[in-house]
Design an enzyme around this catalytic site. Structure first.
Site, PDB file in Angstrom:
ATOM      1  N   GLU A 135      30.362  63.119  43.805  1.00 29.43           N
ATOM      2  CA  GLU A 135      29.991  63.499  42.431  1.00 29.43           C
ATOM      3  C   GLU A 135      28.843  62.622  41.943  1.00 29.43           C
ATOM      4  OE1 GLU A 135      33.607  63.425  40.120  1.00 29.43           O
ATOM      5  OE2 GLU A 135      34.588  64.715  41.586  1.00 29.43           O
ATOM      6  N   HIS A 160      34.278  67.920  36.697  1.00 29.89           N
ATOM      7  CA  HIS A 160      35.398  66.967  36.636  1.00 29.89           C
ATOM      8  C   HIS A 160      35.984  66.870  35.218  1.00 29.89           C
ATOM      9  CE1 HIS A 160      37.193  63.329  38.926  1.00 29.89           C
ATOM     10  NE2 HIS A 160      38.063  63.807  38.041  1.00 29.89           N
ATOM     11  N   ILE A 188      51.584  66.551  38.180  1.00 30.78           N
ATOM     12  CA  ILE A 188      50.688  67.676  37.844  1.00 30.78           C
ATOM     13  C   ILE A 188      51.091  68.919  38.640  1.00 30.78           C
ATOM     14  CG2 ILE A 188      48.280  68.453  37.810  1.00 30.78           C
ATOM     15  CD1 ILE A 188      47.526  65.412  37.479  1.00 30.78           C
ATOM     16  N   ARG A 232      40.955  65.557  43.888  1.00 36.06           N
ATOM     17  CA  ARG A 232      39.805  64.714  44.211  1.00 36.06           C
ATOM     18  C   ARG A 232      38.964  65.419  45.278  1.00 36.06           C
ATOM     19  NH1 ARG A 232      40.577  62.379  40.158  1.00 36.06           N
ATOM     20  NH2 ARG A 232      40.996  60.175  39.802  1.00 36.06           N
TER      21      ARG A 232
HETATM   22  P1  NAP Z   1      51.706  62.144  41.496  1.00 41.57           P
HETATM   23  O1  NAP Z   1      52.707  62.404  40.418  1.00 41.57           O
HETATM   24  O2  NAP Z   1      51.748  60.850  42.232  1.00 41.57           O
HETATM   25  O3  NAP Z   1      51.791  63.366  42.530  1.00 41.57           O
HETATM   26  C1  NAP Z   1      51.165  63.377  43.771  1.00 41.57           C
HETATM   27  C2  NAP Z   1      52.096  64.044  44.771  1.00 41.57           C
HETATM   28  O4  NAP Z   1      51.427  64.104  46.026  1.00 41.57           O
HETATM   29  C3  NAP Z   1      53.385  63.248  44.978  1.00 41.57           C
HETATM   30  O5  NAP Z   1      54.478  64.136  45.059  1.00 41.57           O
HETATM   31  C4  NAP Z   1      53.112  62.548  46.297  1.00 41.57           C
HETATM   32  O6  NAP Z   1      54.277  62.214  47.012  1.00 41.57           O
HETATM   33  C5  NAP Z   1      52.323  63.596  47.027  1.00 41.57           C
HETATM   34  N1  NAP Z   1      51.587  63.042  48.153  1.00 41.57           N
HETATM   35  C6  NAP Z   1      50.986  61.821  48.261  1.00 41.57           C
HETATM   36  N2  NAP Z   1      50.432  61.678  49.471  1.00 41.57           N
HETATM   37  C7  NAP Z   1      50.693  62.813  50.143  1.00 41.57           C
HETATM   38  C8  NAP Z   1      50.395  63.240  51.462  1.00 41.57           C
HETATM   39  N3  NAP Z   1      49.720  62.458  52.313  1.00 41.57           N
HETATM   40  N4  NAP Z   1      50.818  64.468  51.837  1.00 41.57           N
HETATM   41  C9  NAP Z   1      51.525  65.236  51.005  1.00 41.57           C
HETATM   42  N5  NAP Z   1      51.856  64.881  49.742  1.00 41.57           N
HETATM   43  C10 NAP Z   1      51.436  63.688  49.325  1.00 41.57           C
HETATM   44  O7  NAP Z   1      50.235  62.260  40.929  1.00 41.57           O
HETATM   45  P2  NAP Z   1      49.713  63.173  39.709  1.00 41.57           P
HETATM   46  O8  NAP Z   1      49.810  62.403  38.445  1.00 41.57           O
HETATM   47  O9  NAP Z   1      50.347  64.519  39.804  1.00 41.57           O
HETATM   48  O10 NAP Z   1      48.163  63.256  40.084  1.00 41.57           O
HETATM   49  C11 NAP Z   1      47.725  63.784  41.316  1.00 41.57           C
HETATM   50  C12 NAP Z   1      46.250  63.545  41.513  1.00 41.57           C
HETATM   51  O11 NAP Z   1      45.507  64.414  40.675  1.00 41.57           O
HETATM   52  C13 NAP Z   1      45.763  62.136  41.087  1.00 41.57           C
HETATM   53  O12 NAP Z   1      45.965  61.187  42.110  1.00 41.57           O
HETATM   54  C14 NAP Z   1      44.305  62.346  40.764  1.00 41.57           C
HETATM   55  O13 NAP Z   1      43.503  62.025  41.883  1.00 41.57           O
HETATM   56  C15 NAP Z   1      44.219  63.837  40.474  1.00 41.57           C
HETATM   57  N6  NAP Z   1      43.827  64.095  39.075  1.00 41.57           N
HETATM   58  C16 NAP Z   1      42.633  64.714  38.825  1.00 41.57           C
HETATM   59  C17 NAP Z   1      42.254  64.972  37.520  1.00 41.57           C
HETATM   60  C18 NAP Z   1      40.949  65.643  37.209  1.00 41.57           C
HETATM   61  O14 NAP Z   1      40.321  65.287  36.237  1.00 41.57           O
HETATM   62  N7  NAP Z   1      40.528  66.632  37.957  1.00 41.57           N
HETATM   63  C19 NAP Z   1      43.088  64.605  36.455  1.00 41.57           C
HETATM   64  C20 NAP Z   1      44.288  63.982  36.755  1.00 41.57           C
HETATM   65  C21 NAP Z   1      44.651  63.726  38.063  1.00 41.57           C
HETATM   66  P3  NAP Z   1      55.027  60.791  46.704  1.00 41.57           P
HETATM   67  O15 NAP Z   1      55.774  61.013  45.436  1.00 41.57           O
HETATM   68  O16 NAP Z   1      55.860  60.587  47.901  1.00 41.57           O
HETATM   69  O17 NAP Z   1      53.941  59.751  46.532  1.00 41.57           O
END
Ligand code: NAP
Length: 326
Positions: A268, A285, A158, A239
């Site tokens: 929430e 959300h 994202i 989140r």
């Molecule tokens: P993703 O592809 O796994 O991207 C998350 C990124 O954050 C990755 O590059 C990850 O690194 C990095 N990360 C993890 N832990 C970290 C830390 N401690 N410090 C710095 N960077 C860190 O996930 P995504 O699909 O983009 O989704 C991200 C989040 O968005 C989801 O987990 C979800 O909670 C949230 N979300 C919210 C909604 C909503 O309705 N508002 C919808 C969709 C998603 P690594 O690659 O090394 O793990």
């Protein structure tokens, strides 16, 4: 032979139901309200599969209540509601829905950013409440988004979709992550790495896209907010608990930052009363909430469950070790 029994904590969408019902015996929670915990624990007792939402906690208590459970399919990409380690110990596969919601969620985070910068919600209220008496040069002037600096915290799926959008707005893109992206990705996205402190100090908009984990809980609290520019905005469509809400309210009250746009909250659907301010945009959300995307997410969860009971590997297993042990 009897079909495996599945509990779905939502009626889902027709497409997902078709995928499931050809192979499985599915018990759907039909109420619009969330399934009560006691009901969930009772209904899951004889089930081999659970399709759940991020509002359900899949923890030891639930696993204890579901001795036959083999798979938990979350209809969400974030899985902070699931104790994956406990699932692994019990031999339960956990799955999520990565990839299908990236663009939709980035669209929404972008919407939040535009809305707070250009005071859209305030303007809407102004019109609806009959206060608008005509155009004025200095009426509800906001802040430009184009040409500014966007700081992305978490350059995953994202986060990268956010960076792609920034190109169309002529923005400088900074990012921070626990691991640096490959050079080719940085080049394609015109994204420059910064540590979190530098990103906070340089960005006009800070947008959060990390998962909620022990490391990211309250990643943004008083010291981090103090590093932001007084003209900068915080966007959170990741989140709620990634941001210390009390610290955010205090920073807003003291003018330490210019505003915030939030899709997610610490508890929430409770909204901290201090967030009900004109310079804060509040959404319930909705990040992935387009009909197309929510349908894809439900189908993906269904496909993971069907795969397991058809003797295949669920494509989105978070703990594939469980499958190797089988
Ligand atoms: P993703 O592809 O796994 O991207 C998350 C990124 O954050 C990755 O590059 C990850 O690194 C990095 N990360 C993890 N832990 C970290 C830390 N401690 N410090 C710095 N960077 C860190 O996930 P995504 O699909 O983009 O989704 C991200 C989040 O968005 C989801 O987990 C979800 O909670 C949230 N979300 C919210 C909604 C909503 O309705 N508002 C919808 C969709 C998603 P690594 O690659 O090394 O793990």
């Amino acid at each position: 032979m009897d079909k495996p029994k599945i509990l779905a904590t939502h009626p889902l969408f027709d497409l997902a139901r078709w995928i499931l019902e050809a192979h499985l015996d599915v018990d759907y929670w039909q109420d619009a309200a969330q399934i009560p915990r006691r009901e969930l624990l009772a209904r899951v007792r004889d089930k081999q599969g659970l399709i759940c939402l991020l509002t359900e906690q899949v923890n030891i208590e639930l696993l204890d209540a579901a001795p036959k459970l083999r798979i938990v399919a979350n209809v969400a990409v974030g899985y902070d509601n699931i104790d994956v380690a406990a699932c692994t110990r019990r031999g339960v596969v956990a799955t999520n829905t990565p990839g299908v919601l990236d663009e939709t969620t980035a669209d929404f985070a972008w919407t939040l950013m535009m809305a707070v910068a250009r005071r859209l919600v305030e303007g809407d209220q102004f019109v609806r409440t009959g206060q608008w008496k005509g155009w004025a040069l200095d009426q509800l002037c906001g802040t430009d988004v184009w040409g500014k600096t966007l700081g992305i915290v978490g350059l995953g799926r994202i986060g990268r979709a956010m960076a792609r959008r920034a190109a169309g707005f002529g923005m400088q893109v900074l990012y921070t992550d626990r691991s640096r992206a490959p050079e080719s990705v940085e080049r394609d996205l015109h994204a420059e790495y910064r540590d979190l402190n530098a990103l906070l100090a340089e960005s006009d908009f800070v947008s959060l896209h990390v998962p909620l984990t022990a490391e990211t809980r309250e990643l943004i609290s008083t010291p981090q907010l103090a590093r932001m520019k007084p003209t900068a905005f915080l966007i959170n469509a990741a989140r709620g608990p990634i941001v210390d809400e009390a610290a955010l309210v205090s920073a807003l009250e003291r003018g330490k930052i210019a505003g915030a746009a939030l899709d997610v909250y610490e508890q929430e659907p409770f909204i901290h009363p201090g967030l009900r301010r004109p310079n804060v945009v509040l959404a319930p959300h909705l990040g992935s909430a387009s009909l197309e995307t929510r349908t894809k997410m439900a189908c993906m969860a269904a496909e993971n469950v069907v795969a397991l009971f058809s003797g295949q590997r669920p494509p989105n297993a978070l703990n594939p070790d469980v499958l190797q042990k089988e």
